[in-house]
Design an enzyme around this catalytic site. Sequence first.
Site, short mmCIF file in Angstrom:
data_model
loop_
_atom_site.label_atom_id
_atom_site.label_comp_id
_atom_site.label_asym_id
_atom_site.label_seq_id
_atom_site.Cartn_x
_atom_site.Cartn_y
_atom_site.Cartn_z
N SER A 136 -86.29 12.76 6.68
CA SER A 136 -87.62 13.24 5.96
C SER A 136 -88.78 12.95 6.69
CB SER A 136 -87.63 12.28 4.56
OG SER A 136 -89.08 12.69 4.05
N TYR A 141 -88.22 4.92 0.03
CA TYR A 141 -87.53 6.05 0.44
C TYR A 141 -87.79 6.33 2.01
CZ TYR A 141 -86.91 11.15 0.76
OH TYR A 141 -86.51 12.70 1.11
#
Length: 346
Positions: free
Chosen positions: A145, A170
């Site tokens: 990501s 995350y």
Amino acid sequence: MKVLVTGAAGFIGSKICYLLAERGDEVVGLDNINDYYDVRLKAGRLRELGISTDDQCNIPWHEMQQSSIYGQLRFVRMGIEEKEALDQLFADEHFNKVVNLAAQAGVRYSITNPYAYLTSNLVGFLNILECCRNFPVEHLLYASSSSVYGLNSKAPFSEDDKVDAPVSLYAASKKSNELMAHSYSKLYGIPATGLRFFTVYGPWGRPDMAPMLFASAISQGKPINVFNNGDMIRDFTYIDDIAAGTILCLDQPPVAERCPNGVPMRVYNIGCSNPVKLMDFISEIEGALGKEAEKVMKPMQPGDVYMTNADTTRLETEIGYKPKVRLHEGIGKFIEWYQSDKNPLR
């Protein structure tokens, strides 16, 4: 070629399954169909692939479902954290390649539900790595990501930048995936490619992401929250470009002799390389809907970053990636879908 695609009911995963099946690959899609967001969207994506299901995705666990559209596409409801079931799937299917997109998503959600990320993004990914070790595959491609860049202030973001200052769990879990994949590539020679996805939008997108949130609120005459008072920049990338680039990478596994330290592992940014201001993005949605938004200015949210900006030079040079869909065209296609009967949340 037989490919396992995890996260197959997801935004990117369902598109990858479609493109692979369309070109004739044998595909097994896997997803646990959790309720992080409205499962009607996941059900709709699966039906687009020919997987029969009701709006609540009442699909039996661990039973292979055959697509009614593609003879070479099947789907199984399973979580990657289920080690024994995953081991059995790999033993039975003899996959050539794996696309691991299964993960607990969401930056803000990780602030309030941190343990969900430990189970899926770390334990689940370890299970995938162990399966690729014990049932050797030609290539493991996995989702990282753009959030790994965290507090990085240099723009555009390059794969050579330091990524040791995440601002959410995350992001930390995604950086951990890169480190875990590197260790398995080094120890067991598993060719692995990590893709740092930048902000993806388009038809069938996630309802917790800005495009869907904005389109829904503006359509209903409700106000939209504009964080950091609108002073944010995002590298919005259309889903078709993301999916095409992902498959280009899947078809070109890293070769040890061409990788640093002889480890067959690469990490690439995959984005548009044409970041836009949040207010300009909102303006495009307003224009496509023919309706102005009522904007509520808010401060920056915990876990958010001011800017994402992908340097995709490495991906373009080594893999041949070239995004084609500009923002105006992409927003037009997204709103056309959003207002159509295909959108289960309309």
